[in-house]
Design an enzyme around this catalytic site. Structure first.
Site, PDB file in Angstrom:
ATOM      1  CB  CYS A   9      -0.939   0.000   1.212  1.00 30.49           C
ATOM      2  SG  CYS A   9      -0.110   0.184   2.800  1.00 30.49           S
ATOM      3  CG  HIS A 565     -30.900 -28.518   4.751  1.00 25.80           C
ATOM      4  ND1 HIS A 565     -29.896 -29.444   4.949  1.00 25.80           N
ATOM      5  CD2 HIS A 565     -31.132 -28.506   3.409  1.00 25.80           C
ATOM      6  CE1 HIS A 565     -29.535 -29.957   3.787  1.00 25.80           C
ATOM      7  NE2 HIS A 565     -30.261 -29.410   2.825  1.00 25.80           N
TER       8      HIS A 565
END
Length: 647
Positions: A9, A565
């Site tokens: 950076c 589920h």
């Protein structure tokens, strides 16, 4: 699968290492081996060897500074900015896995254009070149500012014009060294902008152009063109040098092109353009801008402070933040410390404010956020705004406005009280080192701005309905939040549905049972709990949907885990129930093991792919042997809840 990466950076402080950490975490989750080289403020660390690169299946570059790509020739390469490495590490790694990236060819310009580097937008490339220059410029301003501040503090004598150092003294020598460091600012800025564009051939013409920009005598101006001129000189020098590089010349001339021909021609071009065409106009603009800033009083300076504070806190180290920072840092050399004073308080209030928020109301934050809060607070003390990024990434619509409000308040206090910063950095650390004018008001601005950030964050979290994770002790948390907002349970659910949140689910029941059970008994037990808490309207309808899914194939996925589920209109909202049975449930499983930890996921029919996302998240985490074992062997509901809250 092996991947190598480079992160870098502009300042080489926070983003570089945050991107490294995120990439490493994502690689571990995806089962990929990765080595990340960081090119930070202290230089390159964990450097990639030729062997590392040769064995790699792909390369990820997450950088806002120029990275030498020649060593990655013939490798599948992704080249993005550093923020992509922080926010989307799994996506980048998955692209390498899926071979969704071009092969980099360092010697073939036509093929090179197929890489992400060539696909970046013009604005992204301009920003990358500019930040490369800024990253090399900032240390010169920091050194110059600190030396001058120390010299004035220890050797200055009060006069009508402020602190002055007598000629011929030891402290005058220290001040002169600091001033010399400042004089390098514009040439370094321009030189490394040009270097980012054209590599080494651009460095000399960029620095020469920057020096001419800083010295107004070349074009008949009493004042130079300042940092604005340096930026323009850097881009002109860089693109002229790059253009000359692409001119085909006889092989005999090739060796001397980068060290003689290109630097001389590019230096002449940028120098003559500045002297005869643009030097004077840019100087006039810079002089007018500086005079306007110095003359700001009353309401005008408040407006400037509000703008500076908002820009600094908006993207916390991103392009908008860096524009405001560069503006303040460059004016230090012109003797205007006020703008950098606003920047100095604004950069630290978001991370400090968020850190305080996690300390005083822990129930608003999960365990991971509480740990991030400690790191954020510490980074704020050292003027690193990036400490607030993890919070903003998770909840941008609340955290970013809160950060901006606190930073704006801090900047206004600094502006009205005459806070100045002689160093291109912020946070309490600068005040401790003696770089701040009006130190008392500096700390007042930081404390007030941070507390405003804290209060605003907690206010937004309190008044805005949020998707909460509930479990043992979690029901009280949800009840408290509904009382604070004056909402009923149904109103909360309604507001969440309107916001179309992907993960609106409640971990309502965690059960620990140690007795023999079969599959249907375990499912019945969990569904009764959900019915009791009114997460399902009809027991039989939901059970039928669960068993229909079981008939397709067992949801006991092995490794002592089952995840039944289903979708059903009888489910009021997405919900997860958990059952731990250390004896093991009699359930047909894929590997023959008896499930000891069971997650029952029930979602409304209209929930799109919510249950699939929950399944994906749970499945990934449960592949980790330690996580799975901790859930199975946990001795209390609280222990299970803490583990699941992390997931």
């Amino acid at each position: 699968m092996k991947i190598v990466a480079v992160t870098s950076c502009p300042n080489g402080i926070a983003h570089t290492y945050m991107a490294q950490e995120k990439l490493e975490q994502a690689a571990q989750k995806l089962g990929v081996t990765i080595k990340v080289e960081t090119q930070g403020g202290v230089g390159a660390e964990n450097v990639l060897t030729a062997k590392d690169i040769k064995e790699a299946d792909g390369v990820i570059i997450a950088a806002d500074r120029q990275v030498d790509l020649s060593r990655f020739d013939e490798k599948r390469l992704i080249n993005v900015n550093v923020r992509e490495g922080i926010h989307h590490p799994e996506t980048l790694i998955q692209r390498i896995i899926d071979q969704d990236a071009s092969i980099y060819h360092s010697k073939d310009v036509s093929k090179e254009t197929r890489t992400e580097e060539a696909q970046k937008s013009g604005i992204q490339m301009v920003y990358q070149h500019l930040m490369n220059g800024v990253s090399f410029m900032v240390p010169f301003i920091v050194v110059g500012g600190l030396l001058i501040a120390i010299a004035l503090t220890l050797g200055g004598e009060p006069t009508e014009q402020g602190l002055k150092i007598a000629d011929g003294t030891f402290w005058k020598s220290i001040e002169d060294i600091g001033a010399l460091s400042f004089s390098f600012m514009v040439p370094i800025l321009a030189g490394y902008i040009a270097y980012s564009i054209a590599d080494k051939p651009g460095l000399v013409p960029g620095m020469i152009g920057g020096a001419i920009a800083a010295d107004g005598s070349f074009y008949g101006s009493e004042a130079g063109a300042g940092f604005l001129g340096g930026i323009v000189a850097g881009f002109i020098a860089g693109y002229v040098a790059k253009w000359i590089k692409n001119v085909k010349v006889p092989k005999a001339m090739a060796p001397i092109m980068p060290i003689i021909i290109i630097p001389i021609l590019a230096s002449l071009v940028v120098g003559l353009i500045f002297i005869f065409i643009i030097g004077g106009p840019i100087s006039s603009i810079f002089v007018a801008l500086t005079a306007w800033l110095k003359g700001m009083q009353g309401a005008n300076i408040v407006i400037l402070a509000l703008i500076i504070g908002a820009m600094i806190a908006f993207d916390m180290g991103g392009p908008v933040n860096k524009v405001a920072f560069l503006f303040g840092a460059a004016l230090i050399a012109e003797g205007n410390y006020a703008v950098m004073g606003m920047v100095a308080v604004a950069v630290c209030t978001p991370p400090i404010g968020l850190g305080i928020a996690t300390m005083i109301q822990k129930r608003k934050f999960n365990v991971s956020e509480q740990e991030m809060g400690k790191a954020s607070f510490t980074m704020g003390l050292f003027g690193i705004t990036e400490g607030a990024i993890p919070f903003a990434a998770q909840d941008p619509l609340r955290i970013i406005p809160a950060n901006m409000i606190g930073a704006m308040v801090a900047a206004v206090i600094a502006a009205l009280s005459g806070v100045g910063d002689r160093v291109a950095h912020g946070g309490p650390i600068v005040a401790i080192l003696g770089g701040i004018d009006q130190v008392l008001w500096f700390f007042v601005a930081v404390i007030v701005g941070s507390l405003v950030t804290t209060a605003t964050v907690l206010l937004f979290k309190k008044t805005a309905p949020t998707a909460v994770i509930q479990g043992i002790g979690g029901q009280k948390l949800a009840t408290d939040e509904m009382e604070e907002t004056g909402q009923t349970h149904s109103e909360t659910v309604s507001s969440q549905v309107e916001r179309k949140t992907d993960y609106v689910f409640h971990l309502e029941t965690i059960e620990l049972i140690e007795k023999p059970m079969n599959r249907d008994e375990a499912i019945n037990h969990l569904l009764h709990q959900l019915e009791t808490h009114r997460y399902i309207r009809d027991f039989n309808t939901v059970k039928s949907a669960i068993l229909k899914r079981e008939a397709e194939s067992t949801t006991a996925i092995g490794m002592n885990v089952a995840i039944p589920h289903a979708k059903s209109d009888a489910v009021t909202e997405p919900v997860v129930a958990v059952l731990q049975n250390k004896i093991g449930v009699n359930w047909e499983s894929l590997d023959g093991t008896a499930p000891q930890i069971i997650f029952l996921i029930a979602v409304p029919t209209k929930s799109n792919d919510t249950h699939l996302k929950l399944l994906q998240r749970l499945s990934r985490q449960l592949m980790d042997d330690a996580t799975r074992e901790n859930l199975i062997t946990a001795d209390s509901k609280d222990d299970i809840y803490d583990i699941l809250k992390e997931i």
